[in-house]
Design a protein around this motif. Structure first.
Motif, PDB file in Angstrom:
ATOM      1  N   ARG A 128       0.809  -1.220   0.000  1.00  0.00           N
ATOM      2  CA  ARG A 128       0.000   0.000   0.000  1.00  0.00           C
ATOM      3  C   ARG A 128       0.840   1.267   0.000  1.00  0.00           C
ATOM      4  NH1 ARG A 128      -5.267  -0.912   3.948  1.00  0.00           N
ATOM      5  NH2 ARG A 128      -6.034  -2.825   2.919  1.00  0.00           N
ATOM      6  N   PHE A 129       2.127   1.118   0.175  1.00  0.00           N
ATOM      7  CA  PHE A 129       2.981   2.306   0.191  1.00  0.00           C
ATOM      8  C   PHE A 129       2.952   2.986  -1.166  1.00  0.00           C
ATOM      9  CE2 PHE A 129       7.120   4.289  -0.660  1.00  0.00           C
ATOM     10  CZ  PHE A 129       7.102   5.257   0.333  1.00  0.00           C
ATOM     11  N   GLU A 130       2.838   4.305  -1.180  1.00  0.00           N
ATOM     12  CA  GLU A 130       2.773   5.074  -2.423  1.00  0.00           C
ATOM     13  C   GLU A 130       4.183   5.363  -2.914  1.00  0.00           C
ATOM     14  OE1 GLU A 130       2.193   5.984  -5.474  1.00  0.00           O
ATOM     15  OE2 GLU A 130       0.137   6.054  -4.688  1.00  0.00           O
ATOM     16  N   VAL A 131       4.655   4.516  -3.844  1.00  0.00           N
ATOM     17  CA  VAL A 131       6.024   4.620  -4.329  1.00  0.00           C
ATOM     18  C   VAL A 131       6.249   5.930  -5.086  1.00  0.00           C
ATOM     19  CG1 VAL A 131       7.823   3.479  -5.690  1.00  0.00           C
ATOM     20  CG2 VAL A 131       6.186   2.109  -4.401  1.00  0.00           C
ATOM     21  N   MET A 132       5.181   6.523  -5.627  1.00  0.00           N
ATOM     22  CA  MET A 132       5.354   7.800  -6.332  1.00  0.00           C
ATOM     23  C   MET A 132       5.850   8.898  -5.387  1.00  0.00           C
ATOM     24  SD  MET A 132       2.537   8.362  -9.270  1.00  0.00           S
ATOM     25  CE  MET A 132       2.524   7.357 -10.761  1.00  0.00           C
ATOM     26  N   GLU A 133       5.513   8.773  -4.106  1.00  0.00           N
ATOM     27  CA  GLU A 133       6.022   9.743  -3.130  1.00  0.00           C
ATOM     28  C   GLU A 133       7.541   9.611  -3.020  1.00  0.00           C
ATOM     29  OE1 GLU A 133       5.399  11.052   1.569  1.00  0.00           O
ATOM     30  OE2 GLU A 133       4.209   9.427   0.694  1.00  0.00           O
TER      31      GLU A 133
END
Length: 264
Positions: A128-133
């Motif tokens: 669920r981690f937002e890799v785009m961040e």
């Protein structure tokens, strides 16, 4: 197939020239291996990074587009090269931007980057981690105008890919996505009308040929070399191959490129 249709100022010519100039000592990339906090960069390709940087710096007027970046280390290297061209908005990364659900694998990966500010969030819920961040964090000091687009390489349409790089002309295209000739052919369908003559094509992770993946290299050499692509460089102990575009792939039409390797 005749002589390559490549000007002396094409991306592939610039890349080869830069490789020659750096034959004994490549560009320094130590500053790219650590983030703003001093933590190691995830999945940093230390040995390949100088070549990725030179490829990014070889762009003339077109974009540098990477398909598949996973933990973003390679993107940081390509983008640092693009930054040397004194342009903005020229680097595009298309990827799933999702980490594995395998907590053990993610945990092992994070052990190599102590101090990463995003580690607690990644460890808590990798999928669920937002890799785009993380992409924005890694790109900010290197090439702030880098753009990212989330792509499902199995399901999304060619048009969605093209929107991801704004239908731009491409001077450098890099990918580690295809694991078979069919996957590579499908990606070529997406980009071939955008690749400029003399563009650099980086096929990452294709070497050495093995019993599990002989068809990818066979496809490249029976369908694309030397008519459409020329080999620019390979390196000892490196899984990457660098090619230059000799003439527009659109001249082939879809059918010849989508035939199986070795077929008439």
């Amino acid at each position: 197939a005749g002589r390559p249709n490549r000007s002396l100022d094409s991306p592939s010519a610039r890349f080869v020239e830069a490789l020659g100039a750096c034959a004994l000592a490549g560009p320094r990339v130590d500053h790219l291996s650590a983030d703003q906090d001093g933590a190691k960069v995830l999945s940093f390709p230390r040995s390949a990074c100088p070549r990725y940087l030179l490829a990014g710096a070889a762009a003339v007027t077109g974009a540098v587009v990477e398909f598949g970046t996973w933990a973003l280390g390679s993107s940081r290297c390509f983008a640092a090269g693009v930054n040397l061209t004194n342009t903005t908005g020229q680097f595009f990364a298309l990827s799933s931007f999702r980490f594995s659900r395998d907590r053990r694998k993610i945990g092992a990966m994070l052990e190599w980057v102590p101090g990463l500010r995003f580690a607690p969030a990644i460890r808590d819920s990798p999928s669920r981690f937002e890799v785009m961040e993380l992409f924005g964090f890694y790109m900010q000091p290197v090439y702030p105008s880098a753009a990212a687009a989330r792509i499902d390489f199995e399901l999304d349409s060619p048009e969605k890919y093209r929107r991801g790089f704004l239908h731009r002309q491409i001077d450098v295209w890099a990918t580690d996505v295809p694991k078979s000739w069919r996957q590579l052919a499908a990606l070529l369908e997406v980009v071939w009308s955008h690749l400029s003559v003399g563009a650099v094509v980086v096929l990452a992770g294709v070497l050495p040929a093995t019993s599990e993946r002989p068809s990818l290299l066979q496809y490249v050499y029976t369908r694309l070399v030397p008519e459409f692509l020329e080999l620019l460089a390979v390196f000892p102990r490196s899984p990457d191959a660098f090619f230059g575009v000799r003439r527009p792939l659109t001249e082939a039409g879809a059918d010849p490129l989508l035939l199986p390797p070795g077929s008439a």
